[in-house]
Design an enzyme around this catalytic site. Structure first.
Site, PDB file in Angstrom:
ATOM      1  N   GLU A 306       0.838  -1.207   0.000  1.00 31.43           N
ATOM      2  CA  GLU A 306       0.000   0.000   0.000  1.00 31.43           C
ATOM      3  C   GLU A 306       0.869   1.252   0.000  1.00 31.43           C
ATOM      4  OE1 GLU A 306      -3.049  -0.584  -0.683  1.00 31.43           O
ATOM      5  OE2 GLU A 306      -2.773  -2.737  -0.332  1.00 31.43           O
ATOM      6  N   HIS A 309       2.032   2.208  -3.345  1.00 34.17           N
ATOM      7  CA  HIS A 309       0.987   2.831  -4.158  1.00 34.17           C
ATOM      8  C   HIS A 309       0.934   4.353  -3.990  1.00 34.17           C
ATOM      9  CE1 HIS A 309      -1.322  -0.265  -6.121  1.00 34.17           C
ATOM     10  NE2 HIS A 309      -1.671  -0.887  -5.029  1.00 34.17           N
TER      11      HIS A 309
HETATM   12 ZN   LIG Z   1      -2.622  -2.720  -4.634  1.00 33.91          ZN
END
Ligand SMILES: [Zn+2]
Length: 848
Positions: A306, A309
């Site tokens: 995450e 990202h």
């Molecule tokens: Zn992802």
């Protein structure tokens, strides 16, 4: 006028900044909203079209630049989830302010703005509200231009009960108590320019860790009260991975703070909302002293993924959903890189080989798909959140990185991010940046992997002082078509000739290629290092020499590849089961966990396929195979042993006590489990999952009641899911029925029920009952479970290895299509076909 798809928004009006004020009511599960959007009208229009779903408009007006306010009305299109706003007159080009008020519901489907509940320490049920907008559910929370290319700035205000915490993407600017209402107004700073699917708001009783600083940004972990003590591990990897990525990308973290928030009800693993990442509890909260290494690795993986990202996905975003793979494959690749740097002793890239193999299993089906394919309607993107997008995508990026060199690859990524930050990009933009940076033909190479489904099997033959490589598409089921397909396959070769060991990197682009070596070849390893996304099939003289000294000639990853490719060839009918058993029985000195993972995986697979009497022979051979390495590791942790060895102990014992039916192992496991209950610290924590699995496998109602109770009173998210999913492994009919009931009676969170159901379908003793139950309660399951979990639950049908059951499964899905996962269902059915074909082919195999 360009042709316009009805579900796509016109680009004549674009949003620039949203001011959004939401007032959720956690007692009635509703919310009220006011929204002020600065928009730019690009050409004269008669109406404004944007997305809205399950919202009721209260008022619509438009303030022009000259101060005139026009009252408007909204017409809703429920099919395309759009609202058309009209104001009587044509609107002039230029900037103006759209003012909307509306109301909506906090739904129970774990998407949009949704509700979640949990029990506090006193057993009282508590409410909270959270969001999950990817792919197209922001429109359920506020009217918006809900396509990733309409990037805008968001200024959020939440009006909530005074005692509650409110979190959004940016830091809190001020909190003001609203006298006499019991409420407060929490005003957040402007976000960076980003897509709607990354907006988030979370409201409830929450506790946070103290912040740690990463550059200028404070990082915190949040949980519902009583769980803060489980947050430190995530905080550590959170900080380490953010710092790693800032260095790797050469760009500081783009938000002004970062909150990692555990939500009790959550449909997927986690969601990369900028600055406010949401997780299911098992993926964030963990007791680092009690959890197994695998459970810790899962938290490290998801947090790193995450965080990656925040740049790849949030700062630079795909233009449309066909580019989703770029987000997810890259985040998966970066997750490995960061975890590997943080804990090198976990050898994360070596264990990634197991994920790569999982992708190759699906990608060897006729019903596979290319990584990137045209996505028309946005809901078609729902089928993209799978092993091909994440694991195959990450694998081909790793293959490219190894081919170009790690630094050259990184420089290309930096260039790509600098060029497209705060904006959108497409796959081709990444290849442009990598080609500009490395001067290599990246596009031609990668197009063959990204836009073409499947992968090749590389056949290797000795040919005098050379080897001959031939590529041909690999399929589990014989298939006359697609035989001409070719890939640009980077071949990493290590060969031993009379003049010594040589290594070569070759780009195999033709169907066949001869690689000249100075001398006659003794042995050769193709796919050295295991980075290639292809299978290898050696000619008989080459494989025989390799087998003579597996441990010396092949690295652990290469031995994994040999076993895994051989197992795939066995399922495809290219190798006999007898030959496969012969190969794995050479592994008596094997000490690598990943090699054993593939052997153990194939054992479970064989167990599901073979008839009961054949299974007795299989069990005997597995006991002979697994007992020596298990005995070497023993039952107790050894001073100074690696964490991977400790995990391998659990994996071997767990297999011996279940699929290999080793009675002595089962007895010892039960004793040790009893000891663990009395004195938990005396048992190796990596052994606990194995003990639990064996106790369930052999257990009666006494053990069932105990595990059920432990599921209900678990102290950590890991313990809760361990005991819950163990309930799927009991084999007594009345206990199977009880677990089946749990999947729909409301006792299990709908985020877990579908996976419990999948587990029961995969239990050989339970599969008939489970399949009947699924058919009988299908509508109920569709109503209760999150949409994205239905195709994943249905993966369990691969366990129904029986010709009559297979026919019934096909009939059922013909009349009960799963529209958000049609491709995945097709793949499950083909995997079942492969297994039933093996069952027929292996009918005479009794082993010995
Ligand atoms: Zn992802």
């Amino acid at each position: 006028m360009p042709t316009q798809k009805p579900y796509r928004l016109p680009t004549t009006v674009t949003p620039e900044r949203y001011e959004l004020k939401l007032t959720p009511d956690l007692s009635t599960w509703t919310f009220a909203g006011e929204e002020n959007v600065s928009i730019h009208v690009r050409e004269p229009v008669r109406e404004i079209v944007l997305n809205a779903a399950e919202l009721e408009f209260r008022s619509v007006s438009l303030r022009l630049r000259n101060g005139t306010v026009l009252q408007g009305r909204a017409a809703l299109d429920t099919e395309d989830e759009q609202a058309t706003l009209s104001f009587g007159d044509a609107l002039p080009p230029g900037n103006c302010e759209l003012q909307l008020s509306f109301s909506g519901i906090l739904n129970d489907k774990l998407h949009g703005f949704y509700r979640s509940t949990y029990k506090d320490a006193k057993g009282r049920e508590k409410p909270l509200a959270s969001t999950q907008f990817e792919s197209t559910d922001a429109r359920r929370a506020f009217p918006c231009w809900d396509e990733p290319a309409f990037k805008a700035v968001y200024q959020v205000t939440l009006v909530v009960d005074e005692k509650l915490t409110a979190i959004s993407n940016a830091r809190v600017v001020r909190e003001t108590v609203l006298p006499g209402t019991g409420k407060k107004e929490v005003v957040f700073a402007d976000s960076m320019k980003m897509s709607t699917y990354l907006v988030a708001f979370i409201v409830g009783e929450f506790e946070a860790t103290d912040p740690v600083m990463v550059g200028q940004a404070p990082l915190r972990v949040w949980a519902v009260p009583g769980k803060k003590h489980l947050a430190n591990f995530a905080l550590d990897i959170g900080k380490a991975s953010l710092e790693h990525f800032s260095r790797y990308y050469g760009i500081p973290y783009p938000g002004d703070k970062l909150d990692l928030i555990a939500i009790p009800d959550f449909a997927s693993g986690a969601m990369e909302n900028l600055g406010a990442i949401t997780f299911r509890e098992t993926a964030l909260l963990v007791d680092a002293k009690k959890a197994t290494r695998a459970e810790l690795e899962r938290v490290a993986d998801v947090v790193s993924h995450e965080n990656a990202h925040m740049w790849f996905g949030d700062l630079v975003t795909m233009r449309w959903w066909n580019g989703l793979w770029l987000n997810e494959a890259f985040a998966t690749f970066m997750e490995m890189l960061a975890v590997d740097a943080w804990k090198p002793e976990w050898r994360r890239w070596d264990s990634f080989t197991v994920s790569r193999a999982a992708a190759m299993q699906v990608d060897g089906l006729k019903s596979t798909r290319p990584i990137e394919f045209p996505v028309e309607r946005p809901e078609e993107a729902a089928g993209m959140f799978d092993v091909l997008t994440y694991e195959k995508g990450a694998s081909v990026l790793r293959m490219l990185e190894q081919y170009l060199g790690a630094e050259a690859f990184r420089d290309g990524i930096r260039l790509y991010l600098r060029r497209h930050q705060y904006d959108n990009a497409e796959t081709t933009d990444l290849w442009d940046a990598l080609e500009d940076s490395t001067k290599q033909p990246v596009r031609a190479l990668m197009d063959s992997w990204i836009f073409q489904a499947g992968y090749p099997m590389i056949s290797v033959e000795k040919d005098g002082p050379a080897i001959r490589l031939t590529q041909q598409i690999f399929h589990y089921l014989a298939n006359g078509s697609d035989q001409d397909r070719k890939w640009h396959a980077p071949i990493f070769l290590r060969a031993c000739t009379k003049s010594g060991v040589v290594t070569r990197t070759i780009l195999l682009s033709d169907k066949e290629q001869r690689v000249e070596l100075a001398d006659e070849v003794d042995w050769a390893v193709v796919n050295a290092g295991g980075h290639g996304f292809y299978r290898v099939r050696y000619g008989s003289d080459l494989i025989d020499v390799l087998k003579l000294e597996l441990q010396n000639r092949l690295s652990a990853v290469e031995r994994f590849g040999l076993v895994n490719d051989s197992w795939a060839a066995t399922l495809a009918g290219l190798t006999s089961l007898i030959d496969y058993m012969g190969l794995i029985e050479l592994l008596h000195d094997e000490g690598d966990i990943n090699v054993w993972t593939t052997v153990i995986g194939s054992s479970h697979h064989m167990n599901r396929i073979l008839d009961e009497d054949q299974c007795r022979s299989l069990e005997k051979r597995l006991r002979a195979l697994l007992s020596p390495p298990a005995a070497r590791l023993g039952w107790t942790a050894k001073e100074g042993e690696s964490e991977l060895d400790s995990q391998l102990r659990g994996d071997l014992i767990g297999t011996l006590g279940t699929v290999a039916e080793d009675k002595a192992c089962q007895e010892r496991a039960k004793e040790l489990y009893a000891q663990y209950e009395k004195d938990p610290d005396t048992v190796d924590r990596n052994l606990i999952p194995a003990l639990v699995a064996i106790v369930a496998h052999t257990g009666s109602s006494t053990e069932y009641e105990k595990f059920y109770g432990k599921f209900k009173t678990a102290q950590t998210p890991q313990e809760e899911t361990r005991y819950l999913f163990a309930l799927a492994n009991f084999r007594v009919p009345k206990l199977i029925d009880r677990t089946l009931d749990l999947t729909i009676n409301g006792e299990v969170r709908t985020q877990n029920s579908p996976y419990l159901m999948r587990g029961i379908l995969l239990n050989k003793r339970a599969r008939d009952r489970a399949w009947s139950f699924l058919k009988a309660h299908w509508d109920e399951m569709l109503r209760q479970y999150p949409d994205n979990s239905i195709p994943r639950m249905c993966e369990g049908v691969i366990g129904l290895v029986d010709p009559a059951l297979e026919a019934d499964v096909r009939r059922f899905f013909a009349t009960h299509p799963v529209k958000q996962g049609a491709k995945q269902i097709e793949q499950h059915l083909e995997r079942l076909r492969v297994a039933v074909a093996c069952k027929e082919r292996w009918r005479d195999w009794l082993g010995s």
